[in-house]
Design an enzyme around this catalytic site. Structure first.
Site, PDB file in Angstrom:
ATOM      1  N   ASP A 131       7.916   6.207  10.501  1.00 27.14           N
ATOM      2  CA  ASP A 131       7.314   5.041   9.869  1.00 27.14           C
ATOM      3  C   ASP A 131       7.232   3.779  10.715  1.00 27.14           C
ATOM      4  O   ASP A 131       6.141   3.300  10.995  1.00 27.14           O
ATOM      5  CB  ASP A 131       8.052   4.733   8.550  1.00 27.14           C
ATOM      6  N   CYS A 192      -9.542   9.289  -6.568  1.00 29.87           N
ATOM      7  CA  CYS A 192      -8.702   8.212  -6.036  1.00 29.87           C
ATOM      8  C   CYS A 192      -9.512   6.932  -5.874  1.00 29.87           C
ATOM      9  O   CYS A 192      -9.032   5.839  -6.201  1.00 29.87           O
ATOM     10  CB  CYS A 192      -8.077   8.630  -4.711  1.00 29.87           C
ATOM     11  N   CYS A 196      -8.327   3.628  -8.071  1.00 32.51           N
ATOM     12  CA  CYS A 196      -7.517   2.621  -7.370  1.00 32.51           C
ATOM     13  C   CYS A 196      -7.655   1.279  -8.100  1.00 32.51           C
ATOM     14  O   CYS A 196      -8.759   0.739  -8.220  1.00 32.51           O
ATOM     15  CB  CYS A 196      -7.976   2.486  -5.918  1.00 32.51           C
ATOM     16  N   CYS A 240       2.813   1.861  -5.065  1.00 33.05           N
ATOM     17  CA  CYS A 240       1.818   2.339  -6.034  1.00 33.05           C
ATOM     18  C   CYS A 240       1.544   3.803  -5.708  1.00 33.05           C
ATOM     19  O   CYS A 240       1.408   4.168  -4.542  1.00 33.05           O
ATOM     20  CB  CYS A 240       0.541   1.514  -5.905  1.00 33.05           C
TER      21      CYS A 240
END
Ligand code: B12
Ligand code: SF4
Ligand code: SF4
Length: 309
Positions: A131, A192, A196, A240
């Site tokens: 990450d 998606c 969103c 989210c």
């Protein structure tokens, strides 16, 4: 068996032994196509105030700048799909943050993994990343044949969906390489994009990070969330999951096997009132090992205030 095959078998076996769910290997090379995409993304300001994304551009596109003499980029996936759900009244928290901080969990796995490769193969130089380093992790995962980049920007594996963390180990060891994942199984689906809440998903798999709820609730530091986002967060207090929850490929998600990802009970059960009553001292104690630390206590309170309005 030649050394190339032997070393590749060792790497794959160790990936599984260390609890990773998928392993793919790509040749270390400069990411020219991805560099163009990243540059455009940055030029359009889609990183918002995430200034760290502007740093180390040359490292981000070239593994040899991170590990001298790099030959292979090993991509590892770790499933975080939980076996428990938040109660309906709880402010929503992304599933990746239910348990202990994945950075620490994965860093320790990568360290053991590299040590074991060195023990079994001999002198190998390498570094593990997860990450926070300048590595285009999704791009490497696609190149290592693990899955495709969905319209929602996530790396999707055909067998198990997208609720996975990605970790990368760059080594100066030659290995057998997987073919890049050539297909795209999104087809005509646009779920998606349609769902969103902040219209952050743009055409051609581009995500406007500066419009994503995950950015506002986690990355935006010491600033108020813009007024024009009011009423759009659908009760998301930290991160989210909408673009993954609606993705048909996530019907194949299975529960993770990582004990460290066991959900913190407060995340599952705290109501808005409980969060409001939480003191900084209790926050620090309860979420001592949690990704929620990233926003700090003030960030959580800001987010809570914002979703309540
Ligand atoms: C900055 C960042 C964010 C930002 C910006 C998001 C973004 N899309 O860039 C914010 C804070 C919004 C964010 C949110 C999330 N993130 Co984030 N994030 C990152 C980080 C640190 C860098 C990503 C980056 O380089 N962005 C710049 C853009 C240009 O790159 P990119 O999105 O990776 O896209 C590249 C490839 O996909 C490829 N590509 C794009 N289109 C195409 C098309 C084709 C044909 C091909 C071949 C390739 C390709 O090109 C791009 C450049 O190489 C990575 C970790 C890392 N070091 O990589 C985690 C990472 C991407 N995030 C991750 C997660 C889990 C999330 C969230 C789901 C968290 C949450 N639930 O709230 C959301 C998902 C939002 C979304 N739909 O993308 C995971 C993704 C796991 C996965 N299965 O894909 C990562 C890899 C962290 C990790 N180590 O596990 N994130
Ligand atoms: S994480 Fe949420 S806000 Fe961000 S792109 Fe996905 S659905 Fe949109
Ligand atoms: S929801 Fe549909 S379009 Fe979006 S990533 Fe999943 S399959 Fe692709």
């Amino acid at each position: 068996m030649n050394n190339l095959q032997k070393h590749t078998d060792i790497v794959r076996a160790l990936a599984i032994n260390n609890g990773f769910d998928h392993c793919g290997i790509a040749r270390a090379q400069v990411l020219n196509e991805d560099a163009k995409r990243l540059e455009t993304w940055l030029n359009k300001g889609m990183h918002g105030s995430m200034q760290y994304m502007e740093n180390h551009f040359d490292l981000r596109i070239n593994p040899s700048k991170l590990v001298p003499g790099a030959r292979s980029v090993i991509t590892l996936l770790l499933n975080y799909y939980p076996n428990q759900q938040q109660s309906a009244s709880a402010p929503k928290i992304s599933k990746y943050a239910y348990g202990n901080d994945y950075h620490e969990v994965i860093r320790s796995k990568l360290k053991t993994f590299l040590l074991q490769v060195q023990e079994q193969v001999g002198e190998v130089h390498g570094r593990g990343f997860v990450d926070s380093a300048p590595v285009l992790e999704r791009a490497w995962a696609q190149k290592a044949g693990i899955g495709w980049i969905g319209k929602n920007g996530n790396l999707i594996n055909k067998q198990s969906g997208s609720f996975f963390f990605i970790a990368t180990l760059i080594v100066d060891l030659e290995l057998k390489y997987d073919d890049a994942f050539a297909k795209d199984y999104c087809g005509t689906c646009t779920r998606c994009v349609d769902e969103c809440p902040t219209d952050a998903i743009l055409p051609d798999k581009v995500i406007d990070g500066s419009k994503c709820i995950s950015y506002f609730t986690i990355e935006l530091k010491e600033a108020l969330i813009p007024e024009n986002m009011k009423g759009k967060f659908d009760n998301w207090m930290f991160g989210c999951d909408v673009c993954q929850d609606v993705c048909p490929w996530n019907r194949f998600s299975t529960v993770n096997h990582e004990i460290n990802f066991t959900a913190v009970p407060e995340i599952l059960n705290f109501s808005i009132k409980d969060w409001e009553a939480l003191t900084e001292e209790s926050f620090k104690r309860i979420f001592k090992n949690s990704p929620l630390k990233r926003t700090k206590f003030e960030g959580i309170k800001r987010n809570l205030h914002f979703i309540k309005q």
